[in-house]
Design a protein around this motif. Sequence first.
Motif, PDB file in Angstrom:
ATOM      1  N   SER A 168       5.955   4.332   7.937  1.00 21.90           N
ATOM      2  CA  SER A 168       4.501   4.223   7.837  1.00 21.90           C
ATOM      3  C   SER A 168       3.898   5.535   7.340  1.00 21.90           C
ATOM      4  O   SER A 168       4.459   6.616   7.519  1.00 21.90           O
ATOM      5  CB  SER A 168       3.911   3.863   9.194  1.00 21.90           C
ATOM      6  OG  SER A 168       3.981   4.968  10.070  1.00 21.90           O
ATOM      7  N   ALA A 169       2.728   5.408   6.735  1.00 19.00           N
ATOM      8  CA  ALA A 169       1.994   6.590   6.279  1.00 19.00           C
ATOM      9  C   ALA A 169       1.667   7.501   7.456  1.00 19.00           C
ATOM     10  O   ALA A 169       1.775   8.729   7.353  1.00 19.00           O
ATOM     11  CB  ALA A 169       0.717   6.162   5.556  1.00 19.00           C
ATOM     12  N   THR A 170       1.314   6.910   8.585  1.00 19.52           N
ATOM     13  CA  THR A 170       0.979   7.702   9.777  1.00 19.52           C
ATOM     14  C   THR A 170       2.170   8.532  10.233  1.00 19.52           C
ATOM     15  O   THR A 170       2.031   9.725  10.521  1.00 19.52           O
ATOM     16  CB  THR A 170       0.520   6.778  10.918  1.00 19.52           C
ATOM     17  OG1 THR A 170      -0.610   6.030  10.477  1.00 19.52           O
ATOM     18  CG2 THR A 170       0.164   7.569  12.156  1.00 19.52           C
ATOM     19  N   THR A 213       2.574   0.294   5.600  1.00 17.11           N
ATOM     20  CA  THR A 213       1.688   0.602   4.487  1.00 17.11           C
ATOM     21  C   THR A 213       2.012  -0.203   3.250  1.00 17.11           C
ATOM     22  O   THR A 213       1.178  -0.349   2.386  1.00 17.11           O
ATOM     23  CB  THR A 213       1.785   2.095   4.110  1.00 17.11           C
ATOM     24  OG1 THR A 213       3.111   2.361   3.659  1.00 17.11           O
ATOM     25  CG2 THR A 213       1.412   2.977   5.266  1.00 17.11           C
ATOM     26  N   ARG A 250       1.340  14.726   3.577  1.00 19.10           N
ATOM     27  CA  ARG A 250       1.741  13.619   2.717  1.00 19.10           C
ATOM     28  C   ARG A 250       0.668  13.408   1.678  1.00 19.10           C
ATOM     29  O   ARG A 250      -0.506  13.332   2.006  1.00 19.10           O
ATOM     30  CB  ARG A 250       1.919  12.336   3.557  1.00 19.10           C
ATOM     31  CG  ARG A 250       2.404  11.136   2.748  1.00 19.10           C
ATOM     32  CD  ARG A 250       2.436   9.885   3.600  1.00 19.10           C
ATOM     33  NE  ARG A 250       1.114   9.577   4.158  1.00 19.10           N
ATOM     34  CZ  ARG A 250       0.177   8.871   3.530  1.00 19.10           C
ATOM     35  NH1 ARG A 250       0.389   8.392   2.324  1.00 19.10           N
ATOM     36  NH2 ARG A 250      -0.980   8.660   4.127  1.00 19.10           N
ATOM     37  N   GLU A 251       1.077  13.322   0.431  1.00 15.72           N
ATOM     38  CA  GLU A 251       0.139  13.042  -0.652  1.00 15.72           C
ATOM     39  C   GLU A 251      -0.211  11.564  -0.642  1.00 15.72           C
ATOM     40  O   GLU A 251       0.657  10.718  -0.457  1.00 15.72           O
ATOM     41  CB  GLU A 251       0.763  13.385  -2.013  1.00 15.72           C
ATOM     42  CG  GLU A 251       0.751  14.850  -2.356  1.00 15.72           C
ATOM     43  CD  GLU A 251      -0.635  15.385  -2.628  1.00 15.72           C
ATOM     44  OE1 GLU A 251      -1.375  14.803  -3.456  1.00 15.72           O
ATOM     45  OE2 GLU A 251      -0.988  16.404  -2.011  1.00 15.72           O
ATOM     46  N   GLU A 252      -1.465  11.255  -0.849  1.00 11.39           N
ATOM     47  CA  GLU A 252      -1.888   9.860  -0.990  1.00 11.39           C
ATOM     48  C   GLU A 252      -1.446   9.373  -2.370  1.00 11.39           C
ATOM     49  O   GLU A 252      -1.522  10.118  -3.338  1.00 11.39           O
ATOM     50  CB  GLU A 252      -3.404   9.747  -0.868  1.00 11.39           C
ATOM     51  CG  GLU A 252      -3.933   9.966   0.526  1.00 11.39           C
ATOM     52  CD  GLU A 252      -3.552   8.867   1.500  1.00 11.39           C
ATOM     53  OE1 GLU A 252      -3.352   7.704   1.061  1.00 11.39           O
ATOM     54  OE2 GLU A 252      -3.455   9.162   2.693  1.00 11.39           O
ATOM     55  N   HIS A 312       7.005   7.818  -0.570  1.00  6.02           N
ATOM     56  CA  HIS A 312       6.155   8.807   0.093  1.00  6.02           C
ATOM     57  C   HIS A 312       6.447  10.154  -0.552  1.00  6.02           C
ATOM     58  O   HIS A 312       7.608  10.478  -0.828  1.00  6.02           O
ATOM     59  CB  HIS A 312       6.478   8.910   1.592  1.00  6.02           C
ATOM     60  CG  HIS A 312       6.266   7.625   2.326  1.00  6.02           C
ATOM     61  ND1 HIS A 312       5.027   7.192   2.729  1.00  6.02           N
ATOM     62  CD2 HIS A 312       7.146   6.679   2.732  1.00  6.02           C
ATOM     63  CE1 HIS A 312       5.147   6.033   3.348  1.00  6.02           C
ATOM     64  NE2 HIS A 312       6.423   5.704   3.367  1.00  6.02           N
ATOM     65  N   ASP A 372       3.851   0.897   1.009  1.00  7.38           N
ATOM     66  CA  ASP A 372       4.247   1.884   0.011  1.00  7.38           C
ATOM     67  C   ASP A 372       5.757   1.871  -0.153  1.00  7.38           C
ATOM     68  O   ASP A 372       6.491   1.646   0.799  1.00  7.38           O
ATOM     69  CB  ASP A 372       3.837   3.300   0.433  1.00  7.38           C
ATOM     70  CG  ASP A 372       2.340   3.502   0.395  1.00  7.38           C
ATOM     71  OD1 ASP A 372       1.886   4.443   1.038  1.00  7.38           O
ATOM     72  OD2 ASP A 372       1.648   2.730  -0.273  1.00  7.38           O
ATOM     73  N   ASP A 376       1.133  -0.960  11.371  1.00  8.78           N
ATOM     74  CA  ASP A 376       1.276   0.411  10.891  1.00  8.78           C
ATOM     75  C   ASP A 376       2.001   0.466   9.545  1.00  8.78           C
ATOM     76  O   ASP A 376       2.154   1.516   8.969  1.00  8.78           O
ATOM     77  CB  ASP A 376       2.042   1.236  11.932  1.00  8.78           C
ATOM     78  CG  ASP A 376       1.726   2.709  11.836  1.00  8.78           C
ATOM     79  OD1 ASP A 376       0.672   3.054  11.274  1.00  8.78           O
ATOM     80  OD2 ASP A 376       2.529   3.506  12.327  1.00  8.78           O
ATOM     81  N   MET A 384       4.728   9.464   8.443  1.00  8.13           N
ATOM     82  CA  MET A 384       5.042  10.471   7.425  1.00  8.13           C
ATOM     83  C   MET A 384       4.030  11.617   7.473  1.00  8.13           C
ATOM     84  O   MET A 384       4.385  12.769   7.264  1.00  8.13           O
ATOM     85  CB  MET A 384       5.107   9.849   6.034  1.00  8.13           C
ATOM     86  CG  MET A 384       6.282   8.906   5.829  1.00  8.13           C
ATOM     87  SD  MET A 384       7.898   9.735   5.904  1.00  8.13           S
ATOM     88  CE  MET A 384       8.334   9.579   7.653  1.00  8.13           C
ATOM     89  N   ASP A 385       2.763  11.309   7.770  1.00 11.45           N
ATOM     90  CA  ASP A 385       1.754  12.365   7.959  1.00 11.45           C
ATOM     91  C   ASP A 385       2.164  13.281   9.107  1.00 11.45           C
ATOM     92  O   ASP A 385       2.137  14.511   8.980  1.00 11.45           O
ATOM     93  CB  ASP A 385       0.379  11.763   8.274  1.00 11.45           C
ATOM     94  CG  ASP A 385      -0.304  11.140   7.076  1.00 11.45           C
ATOM     95  OD1 ASP A 385       0.011  11.506   5.931  1.00 11.45           O
ATOM     96  OD2 ASP A 385      -1.176  10.270   7.300  1.00 11.45           O
TER      97      ASP A 385
END
Length: 90
Positions: free
Chosen positions: A72-74, A10, A87-89, A15, A12, A8, A76-77
């Motif tokens: 993780s992006a998930t 990313t 969440r902005e990509e 965020h 990144d 999971d 944060m989404d």
Amino acid sequence: MDAVDEEDRTGDVRHVLVLPDREAAEEAAEALVDRYGLDEEPQLVRDALAGEDDAEDAQWLLVVEDPDGRLSATRMDDFAAEWEGWREEP
């Protein structure tokens, strides 16, 4: 604090969460620090919509630095959705 599964992650390091108003952004910033044990508070940034002069028409951004890739992006989404945001990509 929630653990992040290896699959999971990313990678990144930042965020950007978009929230509907300042109150939601301030509350979400506090919740992020409490929930995920962040070392530093997310940065709040006012993002006026194109052509809008009224502060009521502004979105608020939370910029979350994540140099270790712990968030993780998930997650944060899902977190942003709790505050009626996203969440902005990158």
